[in-house]
Design a protein around this motif. Structure first.
Motif, PDB file in Angstrom:
ATOM      1  N   UNK B 141     -32.408 -11.412  12.702  1.00 47.75           N
ATOM      2  CA  UNK B 141     -33.688 -13.112  13.113  1.00 47.75           C
ATOM      3  C   UNK B 141     -31.830 -13.953  13.409  1.00 47.75           C
ATOM      4  N   UNK B 142     -31.025 -14.080  12.854  1.00 47.33           N
ATOM      5  CA  UNK B 142     -30.427 -15.549  13.022  1.00 47.33           C
ATOM      6  C   UNK B 142     -29.034 -14.868  14.359  1.00 47.33           C
ATOM      7  N   UNK B 144     -30.927 -13.258  16.976  1.00 48.67           N
ATOM      8  CA  UNK B 144     -31.208 -12.587  17.857  1.00 48.67           C
ATOM      9  C   UNK B 144     -31.815 -14.778  18.854  1.00 48.67           C
ATOM     10  N   UNK B 145     -31.835 -15.481  17.154  1.00 50.41           N
ATOM     11  CA  UNK B 145     -32.346 -17.255  17.001  1.00 50.41           C
ATOM     12  C   UNK B 145     -30.920 -17.066  17.957  1.00 50.41           C
ATOM     13  N   UNK B 158     -30.809 -23.767  14.333  1.00 49.99           N
ATOM     14  CA  UNK B 158     -31.916 -23.471  14.093  1.00 49.99           C
ATOM     15  C   UNK B 158     -31.450 -22.023  13.474  1.00 49.99           C
ATOM     16  N   UNK B 162     -32.884 -20.780   9.251  1.00 48.56           N
ATOM     17  CA  UNK B 162     -32.940 -19.419   8.777  1.00 48.56           C
ATOM     18  C   UNK B 162     -32.440 -19.282   7.529  1.00 48.56           C
TER      19      UNK B 162
ATOM     20  N   UNK C 165     -38.864 -12.728  19.463  1.00 48.84           N
ATOM     21  CA  UNK C 165     -38.143 -12.526  18.980  1.00 48.84           C
ATOM     22  C   UNK C 165     -39.147 -13.607  17.017  1.00 48.84           C
ATOM     23  N   UNK C 168     -39.791 -10.889  14.510  1.00 49.57           N
ATOM     24  CA  UNK C 168     -38.482 -10.693  14.420  1.00 49.57           C
ATOM     25  C   UNK C 168     -38.710 -11.498  12.850  1.00 49.57           C
ATOM     26  N   UNK C 169     -38.839 -12.688  12.923  1.00 46.99           N
ATOM     27  CA  UNK C 169     -38.079 -13.714  12.482  1.00 46.99           C
ATOM     28  C   UNK C 169     -39.086 -13.712  11.160  1.00 46.99           C
ATOM     29  N   UNK C 222     -34.618 -30.055  14.910  1.00 51.14           N
ATOM     30  CA  UNK C 222     -33.087 -29.673  15.829  1.00 51.14           C
ATOM     31  C   UNK C 222     -33.938 -29.770  16.717  1.00 51.14           C
TER      32      UNK C 222
END
Lengths: 46, 285, 225, 179
Positions: B141-142, B144-145, B158, B162, C165, C168-169, C222
């Motif tokens: 996730x990190x 991809x983000x 962001x 996470x 996404x 996945x998150x 943010x």
């Protein structure tokens, strides 16, 4: 080594080596690409 | 102390600091890993129960320990990035994620390779395995983000959020074997009880300590390298990049085109570049 | 203090009003949930005994996917029309307003799912004594689903193509709810004790209700900067 | 407008956080004191934690001297935690580590043994659970006692908190000292 376990043990060490190599090479490639683009930017600037 | 900290946090001085430290850490890490793996494969005696299958421990435990440590590190760096808006900490979050993800995947796969000969199954859905899998998804996730945003700073912050939320999972992974009845065994070295009463014979322990410390040294070395890249990519226009990156010995990589020679070539750097050239047959060119 | 609560209440009511203005859209998750859950028995042989074993997982996975439906757009309209900027400038803590919005989302998306769940459960041959546990589990678990979905939406609000996404998150945050929610129902079906998973779900709910509005607000701030 | 100073707002925020996290921790630890187990123990089953016919995991030690091989791949043995015992019946392939005195986790159902008519756990899969102790065979041999060297501590029953059991040996005889 007991050959019943040989495959499991060696493949785990092999995978470990692959992960080390991947971690080692990726930043170096990235650095090469970065330096090249920086150099190009500088050469154009001059 | 604080002035030193602030000086270090400025990109140019960090860059030089990392240049000096990373080769040593890398050399130390690889040396410890080599000796530890040799000891683990050939010197340590077979286990009374598991025979030679237990030798996977010398890969599995360092990978698993790193997977947890790197996530905590990301969360700490993320908190620093969010509270003090420190650029270096933002880079640290982003740079640590791919390394952590690779070690988490390694821990899962070597765990499977250990589980089949000992437990009798590659995978079971018990608490330790499931929560470690969740950890892998958090890392993904990190990553991809970070790639979803075009602006590097917004992306990194962001990711920091996470990382902070996801850190709740880390104690669950670590204590899962105590809290739940689980197929996975308890901690051999990373628990208070194990310090009081060692659970592993010293003839089997020393290679584990070597691979463990070697992996951490290796992690810090490649982390510093990734951090350097991250910092340079963000500050590509700054003067210090021109002064200290392009003039520095590492610029030797691009010297083939520009015909410029770096002033002082660090021997360890040279060998690393040599390896890089070899490892690049179908590379970035 | 009262002014703050009033502001949060105003946000809550505004969300509901906006949703009720387009009732077709507001009922989408519920329809999706029912259709998805009822497709499973259609795919199995009539009176398959396996259905009862799978029923807890089917109900929970359907609820999870329904909660994800359209979550990507949760904050988009508020960003586009400047509502979020105004919330940021207001004298009321931003996380409180975000929390109010997410609470309204729970009422809109998840509450209908809970109401519909007993019917779905009967259609899936779930044993009647397990339905109470299913409802209690959904009551504790759906806030986790909605709030973590809201957090993921906040994280990706500034990213143009975040659709892929988001799963996945949210997966790492939602899968404990799925494990323990479905686990409690399974335990109830075979007569095992259900307290453990239900307490764990309640703990997760309290934790997400407390922490995720803050995290979502921080991520939104943010993205807006 | 809100009538609260910045400082008061911050205090309120911290209070909410502490209450929320504390409440979650309380509920979480209550959950862990209930059953949250990957497997049940023989004590749990004998105390009536599960109905007959429900598929579940049973964990325990293979009782010394209880293993009996029947024709083909069929085996019968007794599984024990620190207090109670449960006969187990299984047909299939066993993991390498399966042996008497070893910790195992069996998946299966509680039922009646067709031969003896006793309450029996009929397993469909058996996995070995090794512990966190590693030593060379010579060291292990020097530690061996009549009761075996495996601790039953990892097999926590639902009814009692885990700490009471930490390090408790399987039977009255003390676990072999390790130094």
């Amino acid at each position: 080594m007991n050959e019943k376990y040989e495959l499991y043990v060696w493949s785990s060490y092999g995978l470990g080596a692959a992960v080390l190599l991947w971690n080692l090479l990726l930043p170096l490639w990235r650095r090469r690409a970065l330096l090249r683009s920086l150099n190009e930017a500088r050469d154009e600037g001059e | 102390m604080w002035t030193w900290f602030h000086r270090l946090a400025s990109p140019p001085s960090f860059y030089r600091f990392a240049d000096r430290l990373a080769p040593w850490l890398l050399g130390l890490g690889l040396l410890l890993l080599a000796v530890g793996c040799y000891g683990g494969l050939f010197i340590a005696p077979a286990d009374y129960q598991q025979g030679d299958a237990f030798r996977v421990i010398y890969v599995h435990v360092p990978a698993a320990a790193l997977s947890l440590f790197v996530y905590v590190l990301m969360a700490v760096a993320g908190a620093i990035a969010l509270v003090w808006r420190m650029k270096l900490a933002e880079c640290a979050v982003v740079a640590a994620a791919p390394i952590g993800a690779s070690f988490t995947a390694l821990a899962l796969v070597t765990g499977m390779l250990w589980g089949k000969p000992t437990w009798g199954a590659y995978w079971v859905w018990d608490a330790r395995l499931t929560s470690e899998l969740v950890l892998l998804f958090l890392y993904l996730g990190v990553i991809g983000l970070n790639q979803a945003y075009s602006d590097a700073r917004t992306a990194a912050r962001a990711c920091a959020w996470l990382a902070l939320v996801g850190v709740v999972n880390v104690p669950i992974v670590h204590y899962s074997v105590q809290w739940w009845n689980s197929l996975h065994q308890g901690s051999t070295i990373l628990s208070l009880e194990a310090v009081r009463d060692p659970k592993i014979s010293s003839s089997m322990l020393w290679p584990l300590l070597l691979t463990l410390s070697g992996s951490f040294a290796f992690f810090f070395a490649v982390w510093l390298r990734r951090l350097q890249n991250e910092v340079v990519a963000r500050e590509r226009g700054a003067n210090w990049v021109r002064d200290c990156v392009l003039q520095a010995p590492l610029a030797a990589v691009s010297n083939e085109q520009s015909g410029m020679t770096g002033p002082e070539l660090d021997p360890s750097m040279q060998s690393r570049q040599g390896r890089q050239r070899h490892g690049e047959p179908r590379g970035a060119d | 203090m009262n002014a703050m609560l009033d502001a949060a209440w105003a946000v809550f009511v505004r969300e509901l009003r906006l949703a009720l203005r387009r009732p077709a859209e507001a009922t989408q998750p519920l329809v999706f949930y029912c259709v998805l859950a009822l497709l499973f028995p259609l795919g199995l042989a009539a009176q398959d005994v396996g259905l009862r074993a799978f029923a807890p997982a089917i109900v929970w996975v359907s609820a999870l996917l329904a909660a994800l439906l359209g979550i990507e757009r949760l904050f988009r309209a508020d960003v586009d029309d400047g509502t979020l900027e105004q919330w940021l400038l207001a004298d009321v803590p931003f996380p409180m307003l975000v929390g109010a919005k997410l609470a309204a989302q729970w009422l809109l998306i998840a509450a209908p799912l809970i109401v519909a769940a007993p019917l779905i459960a009967l259609a899936l041959n779930l044993q009647p004594q397990a339905i109470g546990v299913l409802l209690l589990g959904l009551l504790f678990g759906t806030p986790v689903l909605v709030f973590s979905g809201g957090f993921a939406a906040a994280l990706t609000v500034g990213a143009p193509r975040a659709g892929l996404l988001i799963p996945i998150l949210v997966l790492p945050m939602m899968c404990p709810a799925l494990i323990f929610g479905a686990g409690a129902v399974r335990a109830a079906q075979v007569g095992l004790s259900v307290e453990g998973p239900l307490y764990f779900l309640a703990a997760m709910m309290v934790l997400s209700l407390t922490l995720l509005p803050w995290a979502a607000a921080g991520a939104l701030r943010n993205a807006l900067e | 407008m809100s009538g609260l100073s910045k400082r008061q707002k911050r205090m309120a925020a911290v209070l909410v956080l502490v209450l929320g996290v504390g409440g979650a921790a309380f509920l979480g630890f209550t959950a862990f004191s209930k059953n949250m187990m990957y497997f049940y123990t023989p004590s749990d089953l004998l105390a009536g934690a599960a109905k007959e016919g429900a598929t579940l995991q049973l964990g325990g030690l293979v009782e010394k001297g209880s293993l009996r091989r029947e024709d083909g791949l069929k085996i019968v043995f007794v599984m024990a935690d620190c207090e109670k015992q449960m006969p187990v019946r299984y047909e299939g392939i066993l993991p390498d580590l399966f042996r008497e005195g070893q910790g195992v986790v069996a998946t299966g159902k509680l039922g009646i043994d067709p031969v003896t008519g006793e309450r029996t756990f009929v397993a469909s899969q058996i996995l070995a659970k090794h512990d966190e102790n590693y030593m060379p065979p010579q060291v292990a041999a020097s530690l061996k006692t009549a009761d075996g060297k495996h601790s039953c501590a990892p097999f926590k029953s639902l009814g009692r908190p885990a700490e009471n059991l930490a390090g408790k040996p399987m039977t009255a005889a003390a676990e072999a000292p390790r130094s």
